[in-house]
Write a protein that holds these residues in place. Structure first.
Motif, short mmCIF file in Angstrom:
data_model
loop_
_atom_site.label_atom_id
_atom_site.label_comp_id
_atom_site.label_asym_id
_atom_site.label_seq_id
_atom_site.Cartn_x
_atom_site.Cartn_y
_atom_site.Cartn_z
N TYR A 6 -12.64 26.75 108.32
CA TYR A 6 -12.76 27.43 107.03
C TYR A 6 -14.22 27.35 106.60
O TYR A 6 -14.78 26.26 106.45
CB TYR A 6 -11.86 26.76 106.00
CG TYR A 6 -11.97 27.30 104.59
CD1 TYR A 6 -12.09 28.67 104.34
CD2 TYR A 6 -11.92 26.44 103.49
CE1 TYR A 6 -12.18 29.17 103.05
CE2 TYR A 6 -12.00 26.92 102.19
CZ TYR A 6 -12.13 28.28 101.97
OH TYR A 6 -12.22 28.76 100.69
N SER B 225 -16.83 27.12 104.13
CA SER B 225 -16.74 26.67 102.75
C SER B 225 -17.97 25.88 102.35
O SER B 225 -18.47 25.06 103.14
CB SER B 225 -15.50 25.78 102.59
OG SER B 225 -15.54 25.02 101.40
N LYS C 97 -17.96 23.47 100.57
CA LYS C 97 -17.52 22.08 100.48
C LYS C 97 -17.45 21.41 101.85
O LYS C 97 -17.15 20.22 101.95
CB LYS C 97 -16.14 22.00 99.80
CG LYS C 97 -16.14 22.42 98.34
CD LYS C 97 -14.80 22.20 97.69
CE LYS C 97 -13.76 23.17 98.20
NZ LYS C 97 -12.48 23.06 97.45
N GLY D 64 -13.36 32.96 103.15
CA GLY D 64 -12.82 33.02 101.80
C GLY D 64 -13.62 33.95 100.90
O GLY D 64 -14.72 34.39 101.24
N GLY E 41 -11.92 31.05 95.95
CA GLY E 41 -11.47 30.27 97.09
C GLY E 41 -10.08 30.68 97.54
O GLY E 41 -9.58 31.76 97.19
N GLN F 17 -5.00 26.06 98.23
CA GLN F 17 -5.19 24.84 99.00
C GLN F 17 -4.06 24.57 99.99
O GLN F 17 -4.27 23.96 101.05
CB GLN F 17 -5.35 23.65 98.06
CG GLN F 17 -5.71 22.35 98.75
CD GLN F 17 -7.07 22.39 99.44
OE1 GLN F 17 -8.02 22.95 98.90
NE2 GLN F 17 -7.15 21.83 100.64
N LEU G 57 -4.70 26.06 103.37
CA LEU G 57 -5.82 25.34 104.01
C LEU G 57 -5.32 24.04 104.61
O LEU G 57 -5.68 23.68 105.74
CB LEU G 57 -6.92 25.08 102.99
CG LEU G 57 -7.58 26.29 102.35
CD1 LEU G 57 -8.67 25.84 101.36
CD2 LEU G 57 -8.19 27.23 103.39
N GLU H 160 -13.70 22.13 107.75
CA GLU H 160 -14.46 23.02 106.89
C GLU H 160 -15.94 22.87 107.22
O GLU H 160 -16.44 21.75 107.39
CB GLU H 160 -14.21 22.71 105.41
CG GLU H 160 -12.77 22.91 104.99
CD GLU H 160 -12.57 22.74 103.48
OE1 GLU H 160 -13.57 22.83 102.74
OE2 GLU H 160 -11.42 22.52 103.07
N SER I 120 -20.01 24.24 106.28
CA SER I 120 -20.96 24.90 105.39
C SER I 120 -22.25 25.14 106.16
O SER I 120 -22.63 24.33 107.02
CB SER I 120 -21.24 24.02 104.17
OG SER I 120 -22.37 24.48 103.45
N GLY J 147 -17.33 34.16 102.99
CA GLY J 147 -17.53 33.40 104.22
C GLY J 147 -17.98 34.21 105.41
O GLY J 147 -18.17 33.65 106.50
#
Length: 245
Positions: free
Chosen positions: A86, A88, A90, A113, A117, A120, A123, A130, A132, A141
């Protein structure tokens, strides 16, 4: 390797995935790209895949069912669970070592995403990690997914012309790359370093190594400090002991 991208905007990928290095690797059958439009699994005539968040707040949240169904459209056709990422803000920061690790996978799903977002619950059910690409926020994304695909693909045998194409590059061995020069030998009164014209390959390799160390120390001290003792001994070797008389 097979990349499967779950996205609301598959059209964003066409120019990137089918051009240059990635396009050639796709033609050779080394890479394959499967773009899945999450809206195709919306289950409503308006192709809507988002709704207001429980508990209130600004923005909208992508719903779990269409994301899960898009995932299942890929996973159900494979013999084993694909590795799901994912994209993200985060997530853990993407690194060269992570690119090398991911290049060993057979099937990777990249989940892109949007809005505030994704629910959850989906996910938690399908995502393995995840990732970044930096400490900032983008509109979705898709661009981070392109970055991951490009970086990982370069580590796969046959995508680049030869292994040296990436083993000498910045970050591969924890250092930044040395500077490059080509013709003309003098540009705006700046000459190519003499050592590169010497034909002495040992001296050239030593010069390049020293330049990598100096550049990393100056521009990325955080990287340099990880092996500072070793690097400092290369930059400032102890003088050889003289013979006793």
């Amino acid at each position: 390797m097979n990349f499967h991208v779950l996205t609301l905007f598959p059209e964003m990928f066409s120019g990137v995935l089918h051009s240059s290095m990635l396009g050639r690797a796709e033609e050779k059958g080394i890479l394959s790209f499967n773009l899945i439009n999450i809206r195709d699994f919306s289950g409503n005539k308006h192709n809507r895949v988002d709704d207001a968040p429980y508990g209130g707040g600004r923005g909208m949240v992508m719903q779990a069912p269409p994301v899960y169904d898009a995932y299942e459209s890929v996973a159900s056709k494979l013999e084993k669970k694909p590795h799901v990422i994912y994209m993200s803000p985060k997530g853990h920061n993407f690194t060269q070592q992570k690119a090398i690790e991911l290049s060993k996978k057979e099937d990777i799903i990249l989940l892109c995403g949007h809005y505030e977002g994704i629910d959850q619950r989906v996910l938690d059910e399908i995502v393995d990690e995840e990732i970044s690409i930096g400490d900032y926020v983008l509109t979705g994304g898709e661009i981070p997914a392109m970055v991951v695909i490009d970086s990982v693909s370069r580590m796969i045998d046959g995508v680049l012309s030869n292994e040296e194409s990436f083993t000498d590059e910045s970050h591969f061995d924890g250092l930044l790359e040395y500077p490059h020069f080509t013709r003309p030998p003098v540009f705006h009164a700046m000459a190519v370093p003499d050592v590169l014209l010497s034909g002495d390959h040992a001296k050239i390799e030593a010069w390049r190594r020293r330049q990598s160390l100096l550049i990393t120390k100056e521009k990325r001290p955080d990287m340099y400090e990880k092996n500072a003792d070793v690097y400092e001994s290369e930059l400032n070797p102890l003088p050889k002991a003289g013979r006793k008389r």
